[in-house]
Design an enzyme around this catalytic site. Structure first.
Site, PDB file in Angstrom:
ATOM      1  N   HIS A   1       4.371   4.989  -0.842  1.00  0.00           N
ATOM      2  CA  HIS A   1       4.239   6.317  -0.589  1.00  0.00           C
ATOM      3  C   HIS A   1       5.356   6.786   0.393  1.00  0.00           C
ATOM      4  CE1 HIS A   1       1.643   9.988  -0.072  1.00  0.00           C
ATOM      5  NE2 HIS A   1       2.197   9.971   1.300  1.00  0.00           N
TER       6      HIS A   1
ATOM      7  N   HIS B   1      -1.960  14.935  -3.703  1.00  0.00           N
ATOM      8  CA  HIS B   1      -3.236  14.470  -2.937  1.00  0.00           C
ATOM      9  C   HIS B   1      -4.507  13.968  -4.101  1.00  0.00           C
ATOM     10  CE1 HIS B   1      -4.634  14.787   1.424  1.00  0.00           C
ATOM     11  NE2 HIS B   1      -3.392  14.338   1.408  1.00  0.00           N
TER      12      HIS B   1
END
Lengths: 785, 278
Positions: free
Chosen positions: A71, A119
Site C-alpha cells: 500500500h 477503500h
C-alpha cells in the site's frame, strides 16, 4: 526463550531479539506483530539493526512493516506503472504522480487537483465506516496540496443485488447490505462536509461478491501560488499535528489492505477500520486552507495509511532532512496506547504541518479559533535520521533512506491469450424474436437501470457550482448524464467535466482492450458534455500480485491504459494501486477505475443527454462492429464470457472527439450521449427518457452487414448518438465529413411518446416511454427498498 | 439605507456548509455580506475578530449540518445560539431586522423557538418540528414552490408565482403538535405565515416527490407573524443563476437568455426591505 524483551520503562516497549532468531521465528515475529513483512524483508531489517549493533524495538519493526507494505511503497506494481502509465508529458501538468494528489493547470492563475484511491477492504468489513473514511481520506489528499475540494466521485462495485443469501460465503456480507451501507457512508460524510458528490458508477457482478470495491475521488481548486508541498523546508521546522485525536482505530490499515480477505477478516481486522468525523473535518479543512493561504506553512501532508509513521519521515526526507518526534505529546482519544500504536494508528481527520518557529503562535491561534487541536510533536533536524522519544527516552532511531526505501519486486508475470474478434455471431446465438422484451430487460438490468436511488441521496449541488448535474433532462423525467460539470470559480465560465469508468466484463475477457475501452469511454463521456479530455487518475484494483496470472492482468491493463492515453497525450496525473482484492472465491476481475477530467471552455455551451425537441434529427457517430464480448446483451442471455470485447482506434477517437467538440462549440448539437452498455438500443432509450420524447429510428442505415441485434446491442467504442436541429444538419454533416468521422442518420425525434426502432422495413422495437420508464426506474428501489 | 451599506451576517459554526454561496448571493447584489463564526459574536476570539449582532442589518443562518445534526437537526446550534446571544437576537428581531434560515438554518430557527413565533418572539420550547422525510432518506432534488404569502424575504416575488429551487435535506417534514395540527395550521393560515408551498409542474399541491419530505399542507417555508423571520427548506442560493438550474440546457432558445434564476429574488427582496425600512 522469548524473543520479546520488555524494556524497563514506565510505558510498554519491547525489544525483539532478531539477531539469533531462526527463519521460522522471524516469520512468526512478522505474523504475531501483524506487520506483513516477508522473510527476506524481515531479514533485511535484521541485518540493518545488526549493523547498528542492537536489536530493534517493536515500534521500529512496526514502522518498517508500514513503510514496506504494498500500500505504501507499491513494491509489486511500480515497475509496471513506470513502463506504461507514468510519465505522459503534457503542458498542463504541474505536479504529476509524486505527491498525494495530482496538480494540473486550470487557467493562468489557478490549478485543479485530483486524487483517486480505494477503500476496499475496510468497506468489505464495515461498509458504512469504511466508505465514510474513504471520503475523508481523499478530501485530505486534496486539501494537503492547498486546494479547496469542489467535487467528490465514487465508483463502486458489488456482487449482484439479487444474490440469494445462501450463496453468500461465510464471513462475507450480502451485496445489498454492503451497497446500502457504502452509499450511506458516502452520503453522511460527503453531505455533512459540504462537498458535492457529483459523479461515480455502480456496477454489480458476481465476481465482486467476496470483495467489493469502494473507490473514492476528489477534485479541488486552488490559486497556483498556494500550492504547498508534502515536505519540510529546513532544519528547525516545527511539526504541528492538527485535527482529530489519535486512538486505537485504524491500526494496521495498510497491512490489512496488502493481504487477501479471509473468512476471519471481520474479527481480526475490525480494528483496522477507522472512524470518520466530518464535523471535525469541516472546520479542520477550513483552518488548514486558511493557514496555508496566509503563507504560514512550510509544508503540509495528510495522515492517511500508516498514520504518523509514514507522514513524518516522508516529509523530512522530501526536504532532504530528518526529524525528531516527542511521541508522548500526541493527543490521544484514550489513555494507555503503546508507543507503536500511536505511531501507526490511522485515526482520521489529522494533518501534519511544517511550520517556521516565527509563525507558530499564529498557526496555533487559528486552529484554536476553529476549535481544532493543534500540537507541536517534533521538529526537523539536519541529518537524515528519524528519532522518536517517549517521555525523554529514545525508542526509535532509523536512517530515513533505509526506512523509506522499500523493496521493489519484478514479480513473475503470466499473460493469458485472448480471443480475436469474431466476424459474426451467427453460429453462437440465434436472433431474438422479441426485441421489445430484450430492450425492457436491459433497461431494468442492474448495470443499466436508474441510479437515482444513489444519486439523490448525495447532495450533488452543495456549493452551488454543479452546472451539469448527474441526472439530466426535463423536470421530473431525468436520465443519466455521461459526465457532470463543475464551475470552480465564481467569476469565470471555465468548467471542469468529470466522469469515471471501467467495464469489468471486458476486463475479465481481455484486460488490454478492456482498459483501452475504459479510456475510450472516459473520453466519450467528457466530450458528450463539451469537455476536452485533460487529465486522468487511475485506481488500479487487482488480485494478489504474488500470483503470476493476476500480475499478468495488471500488466495488460496498464499497457492498455498507456496505449490510449499516450496516443492522445492525456496525462495520468494521480493514482493508487489496490492489490490483494481476492478471497477464497478467487480474484476480482482486474478493475482499473479511471477518473477523467475535461476542460470546458465555457460552461454555457454544455449539452446534456436528454432529447430536446420533437422533429429534430438523430445521428449515430462512429462505426458499429460485431463486438458483443462482455456486453450487457450477452449477460442477459447468460453468454457473458463469449465473444471478443470492443477495441479502440485512438486515431479515430481523436478525430471524433475534435469534431464533436467543435460541433458543441458551434451550438450545433441539441443533445449528445455516448453509446456504452446496452449499445445503441439502450442509448436511444436513455435519451428518450430524459427528454420525455419519443424517437423513430431506422438502424438499416448502420454500415456493414450486421444482424439487427448486433446493430442494436453491440458495444463498439467511439460512438455517440446526437440530436441536431434540422436547420443545422448541413453544418453537422460537412463538419463530420471534413473530420473523416463515420456517421449515419438514424431517424427523428417524435412527440408520440414511443421508442420505435426498425431495421429497414422490419419493425424491431415499439415500446411506450411509460413502459420503458417503468422498467428502468424501479430496479434498485425494488431490490433495496 | 443604500444596498452597499447593508451588512449581512452569515453565521457559521462547525458543519455549516452553504455559507459561501449564501454570502456570494448577497455580495452579487452589492451588499456587504460577512461570514461570521458564532465565536466572533460570543467574544471568544482575538479583539480584531470580535463582532456584535448590532453591527448588522440582516442575519442569515445558512444550510449545512451544524454540529453534525447528530441529535435533532439544528438543535445543538440553536441551544448554543440561545445561550450565547439569545437576548441580542430577541432585540434584533423585535427591532424589525430580517432573520433568514435556509435548510439547516430553518431547522435552527424552529429549534430556537423564533419560528413560527406564535407565542412571542422566542418561545422557550420549539412549537413545531422539522422531522425526518417520509422517504427516510436524504433527498437532493429539484422542487417547485408556489409563493402564497409575502414576507420580507419575498417582497419582489409576485404572489402565485412558481419558483424552481432545489431541496437537499433529510429532515424537512414540517410537523405540527400531535392532535393539534388543525389548530396550528389554522393559525399559520390566518396569520399569512405560510410563504411557500410545494407544488408539481402543473401547479398542483401533489405528493412525493414534488413534496419531497411529506411536509404537512405541502409547507416549504414559513415566517413569523411579523414577517421578518423566515425559514425555508429549499435553497434559493442554489437557484441564483440560470446555470445552477437542473434543466437549463433545455431552455437555451433565446440568445439573451435570462442570466438569473428565481432564487435571486429572495436576496433582492430582503435587501429592498432593509433599504426601505432602515
Amino acid at each position: 526463550m522469548s524473543l520479546y524483551k520488555k524494556r524497563d520503562a514506565a510505558f510498554p516497549l519491547y525489544e525483539i531479539s532478531l539477531s539469533g532468531a531462526t527463519d521460522h521465528e522471524l516469520q512468526d515475529v512478522s505474523a504475531n506483530m501483524g506487520i506483513g513483512l516477508s522473510l527476506d524483508e524481515i531479514k533485511s531489517a535484521r541485518n540493518y539493526f545488526k549493523s547498528m549493533g542492537r536489536n530493534p524495538t517493536d515500534i521500529e519493526l512496526q514502522a518498517l512493516g508500514q513503510a514496506w507494505s504494498e500500500h505504501c511503497c507499491y513494491k509489486s506494481s511500480k515497475p509496471i506503472l513506470k513502463e506504461f502509465v507514468f510519465g505522459i508529458d503534457a503542458p498542463q501538468n504541474i505536479l504529476a504522480i509524486s505527491e498525494d494528489a495530482g496538480v494540473v493547470e486550470f487557467d493562468e492563475e489557478h490549478a485543479y487537483v485530483i486524487a483517486l484511491e480505494s477503500h476496499n477492504h475496510p468497506s468489505a468489513v464495515e461498509p458504512y465506516g469504511g466508505a465514510a473514511t474513504g471520503i475523508g481520506g481523499i478530501i485530505r489528499d486534496v486539501v494537503c496540496m492547498g486546494a479547496q475540494p469542489i467535487a467528490l466521485v465514487d465508483p463502486l462495485f458489488f456482487g449482484r443485488l439479487d444474490t440469494p443469501q445462501e450463496d453468500v460465503p461465510k464471513g462475507i456480507k450480502h451485496p445489498g447490505y454492503l451497497f446500502s451501507g457504502v452509499v450511506s457512508g458516502i452520503r453522511d460524510y460527503g453531505n455533512r462536509i459540504g462537498i458535492p458528490t457529483m459523479a461515480g458508477m455502480v456496477y454489480f457482478d458476481d465476481d465482486y461478491l467476496g470483495n467489493c470495491l469502494v473507490n473514492v475521488g476528489c477534485i479541488g481548486i486552488m490559486e497556483k501560488k498556494h500550492l504547498i508541498h508534502s515536505s519540510v523546508k529546513k532544519p528547525g521546522d516545527i511539526y504541528v499535528l492538527v485535527g482529530g485525536r489519535t486512538g486505537r482505530d485504524g491500526i494496521h490499515g495498510v497491512t490489512f489492505a496488502s493481504a487477501e480477505l479471509t473468512e476471519s477478516s471481520e474479527e481480526s481486522s475490525r480494528g483496522a477500520v477507522q472512524i470518520g468525523d466530518p464535523i471535525t473535518k469541516e472546520p479542520l479543512m477550513h483552518a488548514c486552507l486558511e493557514v496555508n493561504e496566509r503563507g504560514l506553512l512550510n509544508g503540509m501532508k495528510d495522515l492517511g495509511g500508516g498514520g504518523l509513521s509514514c507522514v513524518v519521515g516522508e516529509m523530512a526526507l522530501a526536504g532532504g532532512y530528518g526529524a525528531e518526534v516527542y511521541l508522548d505529546h500526541v493527543p490521544l482519544k484514550e489513555g494507555e496506547l503503546a508507543p507503536w500504536e500511536i505511531w501507526v494508528s490511522e485515526s482520521q481527520e489529522r494533518f501534519m504541518l511544517a511550520v517556521d518557529e516565527s509563525n507558530l503562535d499564529e498557526v496555533l491561534y487559528i486552529f484554536r479559533r476553529w476549535d481544532i487541536d493543534a500540537t507541536v510533536i517534533g521538529k526537523c533536524i539536519p541529518e537524515k535520521i528519524l528519532r522518536i522519544f517517549y517521555e525523554d527516552e529514545m525508542i526509535f532511531e532509523i536512517e530515513l533512506e533505509f526506512l523509506t526505501n522499500g523493496p521493489v519486486y519484478r514479480r513473475e508475470c503470466e499473460i493469458a491469450e485472448t480471443l480475436s474478434p469474431a466476424e459474426s455471431i451467427d453460429g453462437m446465438l440465434s436472433e431474438p424474436d422479441d426485441y421489445n422484451e430484450i430492450l425492457l430487460s436491459l433497461l431494468s438490468s442492474q448495470n443499466i437501470c436508474s441510479r437515482e436511488w444513489v444519486i439523490r441521496q448525495y447532495d450533488h449541488e452543495v456549493r452551488a457550482s454543479t452546472i451539469i448535474k448527474p441526472l439530466q433532462g426535463k423536470l421530473g423525467y431525468s436520465s443519466h448524464g455521461d459526465a457532470t460539470v463543475v464551475k470552480p470559480l465564481r467569476n469565470s465560465y471555465r468548467g471542469l467535466a468529470i466522469t469515471c469508468d471501467v467495464n469489468p466484463s471486458y476486463m475479465r475477457i481481455d484486460p488490454f482492450w478492456g482498459a483501452a475501452s475504459a479510456l475510450d469511454e472516459i473520453c466519450r463521456n467528457l466530450v458528450s458534455v463539451g469537455g476536452r479530455p485533460h487529465s486522468l487518475a487511475d485506481c488500479l484494483n487487482f488480485g494478489n500480485p504474488e500470483k503470476a496470472d493476476r500480475l499478468g492482468v495488471l500488466h495488460e491493463a496498464c499497457r492498455g491504459l498507456g496505449f490510449v492515453a499516450k496516443k492522445l497525450g492525456i496525462p495520468f496525473i494521480s493514482g493508487n494501486v489496490s492489490l490483494y482484492n481476492e478471497t477464497a472465491l478467487g480474484s476480482i476481475p482486474g478493475t482499473p477505475v479511471v477518473l477523467g477530467i475535461g476542460i470546458v471552455n465555457d460552461v454555457r455551451e454544455c449539452v446534456t443527454t436528454d432529447l430536446k425537441k420533437a422533429g429534430s434529427s438523430l445521428y449515430l457517430v462512429g462505426c458499429t462492429s460485431c463486438e458483443l464480448g462482455g456486453s450487457e446483451y450477452l449477460r442477459l442471455l447468460n453468454r457473458l464470457d463469449s465473444g471478443a470485447v470492443p477495441r479502440v482506434d485512438p486515431d479515430a477517437l481523436d478525430r471524433s472527439m475534435k469534431a464533436l467538440l467543435s460541433a458543441i462549440n458551434d451550438s450545433v448539437l441539441l443533445e449528445c450521449h455516448d453509446v456504452s452498455e446496452g449499445g445503441t438500443g439502450v442509448c436511444l432509450a436513455e435519451m428518450s427518457l430524459g427528454g420525455d420524447m419519443g424517437v423513430m429510428v431506422d438502424i438499416g442505415s448502420i454500415a456493414g452487414s450486421l444482424r439487427s441485434d448486433v446493430k442494436l446491442f453491440s458495444e463498439s467504442n467511439t460512438r455517440w448518438i446526437i440530436e441536431v436541429d434540422t436547420e443545422r444538419e448541413g453544418d453537422l454533416k460537412s463538419l463530420l465529413s471534413a473530420s473523416k468521422v463515420d456517421f449515419c442518420k438514424l431517424g427523428v425525434t417524435s412527440n408520440d411518446g414511443r421508442i420505435r426502432v426498425s431495421d429497414g422495413s422490419r419493425m424491431l422495437v415499439d415500446v411506450s416511454l411509460k413502459d420503458a420508464r417503468y422498467a428502468w426506474e424501479r430496479t434498485i428501489y425494488n431490490l433495496i427498498g | 439605507m443604500k444596498v452597499k451599506d447593508i451588512r449581512v451576517c452569515v453565521l457559521r459554526l462547525e458543519g455549516t456548509n452553504c455559507e459561501e454561496e449564501t454570502a456570494y448571493s448577497f455580495r452579487q447584489l452589492g451588499a456587504d455580506a460577512e461570514i461570521i463564526h458564532l465565536k466572533q459574536l460570543t467574544g471568544d476570539v482575538r479583539e480584531d475578530e470580535k463582532r456584535s449582532l448590532g453591527d448588522y442589518q440582516c442575519l442569515m443562518i445558512p444550510g449545512g449540518f451544524s454540529s453534525g445534526d447528530y441529535v435533532r437537526a439544528g438543535a445543538i446550534w440553536a441551544a448554543r445560539v440561545k445561550s450565547a446571544i439569545g437576548g441580542d437576537l430577541i432585540e434584533f428581531i423585535e427591532d424589525g431586522y430580517p432573520v433568514g434560515g435556509i435548510c439547516n438554518g430553518f431547522q435552527v430557527l424552529v429549534e430556537l423557538g423564533v419560528l413560527p413565533g406564535l407565542g412571542g418572539t422566542m418561545a422557550a420550547e420549539p412549537e413545531i418540528a422539522l422531522t425526518i422525510n417520509d422517504s427516510d432518506r436524504f433527498e437532493c432534488r429539484p422542487t417547485l414552490l408556489e409563493h402564497e404569502n409575502t414576507c420580507v424575504f419575498t417582497g419582489s416575488i409576485p404572489v402565485g408565482m412558481i419558483s424552481l429551487m432545489p431541496s437537499a435535506h433529510a429532515e424537512g417534514k414540517l410537523t405540527l403538535p400531535l392532535g393539534e395540527e388543525d389548530k396550528y395550521l389554522g393559525k399559520l393560515i390566518d396569520n399569512n405565515q405560510i410563504v411557500f408551498r410545494y407544488v408539481d409542474p402543473d401547479g398542483e399541491y401533489s405528493g412525493y416527490p414534488w413534496n419531497p419530505n411529506g411536509s404537512i399542507y405541502n409547507i416549504a417555508g414559513i415566517c413569523n407573524p411579523e414577517g421578518n423571520v423566515f425559514g425555508m427548506m429549499p435553497h434559493p442560493e442554489r437557484a441564483y443563476e440560470r446555470l445552477m438550474l437542473p434543466d437549463w440546457t433545455r431552455n437555451t432558445g433565446s440568445s439573451n437568455a435570462e442570466e438569473y434564476a428565481d432564487g435571486r429574488l429572495y436576496f433582492a427582496s430582503v435587501l429592498d426591505y432593509v433599504c426601505s425600512k432602515f
